[in-house]
Scaffold this motif. Structure first.
Motif, PDB file in Angstrom:
ATOM      1  N   TRP A 118       0.835  -1.205   0.000  1.00 18.15           N
ATOM      2  CA  TRP A 118       0.000   0.000   0.000  1.00 18.15           C
ATOM      3  C   TRP A 118       0.869   1.255   0.000  1.00 18.15           C
ATOM      4  O   TRP A 118       0.583   2.237  -0.716  1.00 18.15           O
ATOM      5  CB  TRP A 118      -0.925   0.013   1.218  1.00 18.15           C
ATOM      6  CG  TRP A 118      -2.029  -0.995   1.207  1.00 18.15           C
ATOM      7  CD1 TRP A 118      -2.219  -2.013   2.103  1.00 18.15           C
ATOM      8  CD2 TRP A 118      -3.119  -1.084   0.280  1.00 18.15           C
ATOM      9  NE1 TRP A 118      -3.340  -2.734   1.791  1.00 18.15           N
ATOM     10  CE2 TRP A 118      -3.926  -2.185   0.676  1.00 18.15           C
ATOM     11  CE3 TRP A 118      -3.486  -0.355  -0.848  1.00 18.15           C
ATOM     12  CZ2 TRP A 118      -5.066  -2.558  -0.014  1.00 18.15           C
ATOM     13  CZ3 TRP A 118      -4.627  -0.728  -1.539  1.00 18.15           C
ATOM     14  CH2 TRP A 118      -5.413  -1.812  -1.132  1.00 18.15           C
ATOM     15  N   MET A 119       1.945   1.247   0.800  1.00 20.93           N
ATOM     16  CA  MET A 119       2.816   2.426   0.864  1.00 20.93           C
ATOM     17  C   MET A 119       3.523   2.678  -0.468  1.00 20.93           C
ATOM     18  O   MET A 119       3.674   3.830  -0.889  1.00 20.93           O
ATOM     19  CB  MET A 119       3.851   2.250   1.983  1.00 20.93           C
ATOM     20  CG  MET A 119       3.303   2.518   3.375  1.00 20.93           C
ATOM     21  SD  MET A 119       4.614   2.544   4.636  1.00 20.93           S
ATOM     22  CE  MET A 119       4.767   0.811   5.005  1.00 20.93           C
ATOM     23  N   ALA A 120       3.955   1.606  -1.124  1.00 19.26           N
ATOM     24  CA  ALA A 120       4.628   1.772  -2.414  1.00 19.26           C
ATOM     25  C   ALA A 120       3.666   2.314  -3.464  1.00 19.26           C
ATOM     26  O   ALA A 120       4.041   3.162  -4.287  1.00 19.26           O
ATOM     27  CB  ALA A 120       5.213   0.434  -2.871  1.00 19.26           C
ATOM     28  N   MET A 121       2.436   1.846  -3.425  1.00 18.99           N
ATOM     29  CA  MET A 121       1.425   2.375  -4.350  1.00 18.99           C
ATOM     30  C   MET A 121       1.162   3.848  -4.057  1.00 18.99           C
ATOM     31  O   MET A 121       0.980   4.662  -4.971  1.00 18.99           O
ATOM     32  CB  MET A 121       0.148   1.540  -4.230  1.00 18.99           C
ATOM     33  CG  MET A 121       0.300   0.133  -4.813  1.00 18.99           C
ATOM     34  SD  MET A 121      -0.921  -1.067  -4.194  1.00 18.99           S
ATOM     35  CE  MET A 121      -2.463  -0.308  -4.703  1.00 18.99           C
ATOM     36  N   ALA A 122       1.152   4.194  -2.777  1.00 20.69           N
ATOM     37  CA  ALA A 122       0.967   5.604  -2.395  1.00 20.69           C
ATOM     38  C   ALA A 122       2.142   6.451  -2.869  1.00 20.69           C
ATOM     39  O   ALA A 122       1.961   7.579  -3.339  1.00 20.69           O
ATOM     40  CB  ALA A 122       0.820   5.717  -0.873  1.00 20.69           C
ATOM     41  N   ALA A 123       3.351   5.913  -2.763  1.00 25.03           N
ATOM     42  CA  ALA A 123       4.537   6.647  -3.215  1.00 25.03           C
ATOM     43  C   ALA A 123       4.443   6.947  -4.709  1.00 25.03           C
ATOM     44  O   ALA A 123       4.832   8.028  -5.166  1.00 25.03           O
ATOM     45  CB  ALA A 123       5.801   5.844  -2.909  1.00 25.03           C
ATOM     46  N   ASP A 124       3.936   5.986  -5.477  1.00 25.22           N
ATOM     47  CA  ASP A 124       3.756   6.206  -6.916  1.00 25.22           C
ATOM     48  C   ASP A 124       2.743   7.321  -7.159  1.00 25.22           C
ATOM     49  O   ASP A 124       2.936   8.166  -8.039  1.00 25.22           O
ATOM     50  CB  ASP A 124       3.294   4.905  -7.576  1.00 25.22           C
ATOM     51  CG  ASP A 124       3.131   5.047  -9.079  1.00 25.22           C
ATOM     52  OD1 ASP A 124       4.122   5.337  -9.762  1.00 25.22           O
ATOM     53  OD2 ASP A 124       1.988   4.871  -9.576  1.00 25.22           O
ATOM     54  N   ALA A 125       1.674   7.327  -6.368  1.00 26.83           N
ATOM     55  CA  ALA A 125       0.660   8.381  -6.508  1.00 26.83           C
ATOM     56  C   ALA A 125       1.243   9.749  -6.135  1.00 26.83           C
ATOM     57  O   ALA A 125       0.956  10.762  -6.784  1.00 26.83           O
ATOM     58  CB  ALA A 125      -0.555   8.061  -5.642  1.00 26.83           C
ATOM     59  N   ILE A 126       2.061   9.788  -5.096  1.00 25.27           N
ATOM     60  CA  ILE A 126       2.697  11.044  -4.685  1.00 25.27           C
ATOM     61  C   ILE A 126       3.596  11.564  -5.802  1.00 25.27           C
ATOM     62  O   ILE A 126       3.604  12.760  -6.118  1.00 25.27           O
ATOM     63  CB  ILE A 126       3.505  10.843  -3.390  1.00 25.27           C
ATOM     64  CG1 ILE A 126       2.560  10.580  -2.206  1.00 25.27           C
ATOM     65  CG2 ILE A 126       4.398  12.051  -3.097  1.00 25.27           C
ATOM     66  CD1 ILE A 126       3.270  10.104  -0.951  1.00 25.27           C
ATOM     67  N   GLU A 127       4.341  10.668  -6.418  1.00 22.89           N
ATOM     68  CA  GLU A 127       5.237  11.063  -7.509  1.00 22.89           C
ATOM     69  C   GLU A 127       4.448  11.669  -8.674  1.00 22.89           C
ATOM     70  O   GLU A 127       4.954  12.533  -9.389  1.00 22.89           O
ATOM     71  CB  GLU A 127       6.036   9.847  -7.983  1.00 22.89           C
ATOM     72  CG  GLU A 127       7.161  10.182  -8.931  1.00 22.89           C
ATOM     73  CD  GLU A 127       8.045   8.971  -9.229  1.00 22.89           C
ATOM     74  OE1 GLU A 127       8.671   8.968 -10.292  1.00 22.89           O
ATOM     75  OE2 GLU A 127       8.085   8.044  -8.395  1.00 22.89           O
ATOM     76  N   LYS A 128       3.198  11.226  -8.821  1.00 20.62           N
ATOM     77  CA  LYS A 128       2.343  11.744  -9.893  1.00 20.62           C
ATOM     78  C   LYS A 128       1.480  12.921  -9.430  1.00 20.62           C
ATOM     79  O   LYS A 128       0.563  13.333 -10.134  1.00 20.62           O
ATOM     80  CB  LYS A 128       1.447  10.621 -10.416  1.00 20.62           C
ATOM     81  CG  LYS A 128       2.213   9.476 -11.076  1.00 20.62           C
ATOM     82  CD  LYS A 128       1.304   8.310 -11.426  1.00 20.62           C
ATOM     83  CE  LYS A 128       2.094   7.170 -12.059  1.00 20.62           C
ATOM     84  NZ  LYS A 128       1.255   5.972 -12.313  1.00 20.62           N
ATOM     85  N   ASP A 129       1.770  13.416  -8.222  1.00 21.69           N
ATOM     86  CA  ASP A 129       1.038  14.549  -7.639  1.00 21.69           C
ATOM     87  C   ASP A 129      -0.431  14.239  -7.405  1.00 21.69           C
ATOM     88  O   ASP A 129      -1.262  15.149  -7.317  1.00 21.69           O
ATOM     89  CB  ASP A 129       1.164  15.808  -8.513  1.00 21.69           C
ATOM     90  CG  ASP A 129       2.575  16.355  -8.526  1.00 21.69           C
ATOM     91  OD1 ASP A 129       3.306  16.123  -7.546  1.00 21.69           O
ATOM     92  OD2 ASP A 129       2.951  17.010  -9.521  1.00 21.69           O
TER      93      ASP A 129
END
Length: 499
Positions: free
Chosen positions: A165-176
């Motif tokens: 879940w955290m890694a998926m969130a990190a990807d979302a953060i990178e995409k703003d």
């Protein structure tokens, strides 16, 4: 001596082949294993997995052999040859190594988007949760969110689920996409709560809290970090203070000075208190609160300085922190103070490392006079040589190519004074690579040839192989091929009398 996989003519005309030939010739089990650890990755980087596997199999040390075969298998998976990768796994003797290899293969396949193949590998494993997490992360990145959720639902190990879940969130953060990131982080909290190992549970809550910060949700960050604090305060081992210091810094970043101070008051280890204060200083500086930043940094130094030897749990970590504080003073435009602190560090290696980093920062800041002061304070020729190479990088970053070349020429001259041949060879490789970047190929070629002469005098067989393998990488990067002068040295190195 067994027959070589590398022919003598090939070894005489190719540096990497020469390194492999020499590695095969080493009679000591430990020496050959160490040499192959330098050679095999070079062949993998070139995509020659068959020869890499054969060379790995010449290693008698079963642990090193299997570690090398794992690297070969992972490379094969990355080249879409999962079948060969799994064949290599079956060739391993140790069941634990086989499990590690299957996981690495599965992770590589998932990262490359080969979901079906990654799933097949996961189904072969007794402990497949990390591979399933990697599959879910890739599915989410590819936009198949429903499949990602289903895959996480199959994970039985809470830590792996939380990390997914955290890694998926990190990807979302990178995409703003901060809204989606916050939603994913909320879903990570339930499996994080279920983690049985106390340290892993605390670490996960800290990571989630910091991720909430990156998602612009300071309110949820504070709540999550507060949960981590509750768990950390109940911890009864040496990790307690480390966690609390990290949490304290997180609270400050989230905007709660009160919680940051209160949490820091619970920390007993002075090294960890100073670590937190260093984090405070950086956060204050980021917010343009420069007086507060310098005050926090001075306090960090004072507390660390006051720590008695009998209070120190980890002397190495303490000296490394002194170095970080010294370097940070330079970053905060107080280089004189940083140099002063760096010179006081009792651990000579940490002292010289700090001085080198300070000199680089000052070069970036275009404070050449003070940079030279820091550089000249480094007493050891080898450390000063590598510092000069670092300064050349800083000069390039400033688009000062003439200065960069000047630093490299200084490093070249200083290398002659360095008695450690392996260090000298490594430096020559770095210097040659940077001259290539500066488009001075004749100078790079001259340095590379000089390096080959140094390598010829290295007595330790595995060190010699490692140096040749590294030089082979420099030759390849520059597009060089051995000329007759190089070939003469190579032939001398390959003479059987050396073994």
């Amino acid at each position: 001596m067994s027959e070589h996989l590398i022919s003598r003519p090939d070894a005489e005309n190719d540096l990497l082949a020469a390194a492999a030939y020499l590695a095969e010739s080493i009679q000591s089990n430990d020496g050959r294993a160490e040499a192959m650890k330098a050679v095999v990755p070079r062949y993998l980087a070139k995509g020659n997995v068959d020869l890499a596997a054969e060379l790995s199999n010449t290693v008698d040390d079963p642990f090193v052999r299997d570690r090398l075969l794992i690297a070969v298998a992972e490379t094969c998976a990355g080249m879409d040859d999962g079948e060969y990768a799994l064949q290599l796994v079956e060739a391993m003797d140790d069941i634990g190594m086989q499990a590690q290899a299957r996981e690495r293969i599965g992770l590589k396949l998932a990262a490359n988007g080969q979901i079906v193949k990654a799933t097949t590998v996961a189904d072969m494993m007794d402990h497949r949760d990390n591979v399933l997490a990697a599959i879910a992360i890739r599915q989410s990145a590819d936009g198949d969110r429903e499949a990602a959720v289903r895959t996480i639902g199959e994970i039985g190990f809470p830590l792996s689920a939380a990390h997914a879940w955290m890694a998926m969130a990190a990807d979302a953060i990178e995409k703003d996409d901060f809204g989606r990131a916050a939603e994913l982080l909320e879903r990570s909290l339930e499996p994080a709560e279920e983690i049985e190992h106390e340290e892993e549970r605390i670490r996960s809550f800290i990571d989630i809290g910091n991720s909430f910060l990156a998602s612009n949700r300071n309110d949820r960050a504070i709540e999550t970090l507060d949960k981590a604090r509750e768990y950390a305060e109940a911890l009864g081992n040496v990790h307690r203070d480390n966690f609390l210091a990290s949490i304290s810094t997180g609270f400050l970043r989230a905007g709660s000075v009160e919680l940051a101070d209160r949490t820091l008051d619970s920390v007993k280890d002075k090294t960890q208190i100073a670590t937190a204060l260093l984090g405070f200083a950086r956060e204050f500086w980021r917010k343009e609160e420069k007086d507060e930043a310098l005050e926090a940094l001075e306090e960090a130094y004072a507390i660390l300085k006051s720590q008695h030897e009998r209070e120190t749990r980890d002397g190495k970590a303490r000296y490394a922190l002194f170095a970080n504080i010294a370097v940070q003073f330079a970053g905060f435009e107080k280089a004189e103070r940083g140099i002063e602190i760096a010179q006081e560090i009792a651990d000579e290696n940490q002292s010289m490392s700090a001085l080198g980093q300070i000199a680089k920062i000052l070069t970036i800041q275009k404070n050449d006079e003070l940079a030279r002061t820091a550089l000249n304070a480094i007493p050891d020729d080898a450390h000063r040589m590598f510092a000069l190479i670092s300064l050349s990088d800083a000069a390039v970053a400033n688009d000062e190519h003439e200065n960069a070349a000047g630093f490299l020429n200084e490093a070249d001259a200083l290398a002659e004074e360095v008695p450690q041949l392996a260090s000298r060879s490594s430096a020559y490789n770095s210097i040659a690579d940077r001259f290539v970047n500066l488009e001075d190929l004749p100078k790079a070629r001259d340095i590379a040839h000089k390096n080959l002469g140094v390598i010829a005098t290295i007595k330790d067989e595995s060190s010699q192989v490692s140096s040749i393998a590294e030089l082979a990488g420099s030759f390849e990067k520059a597009g060089f091929a051995p000329d007759e002068a190089d070939a003469e040295i190579i032939r001398a190195i390959l003479l059987p009398k050396r073994f």
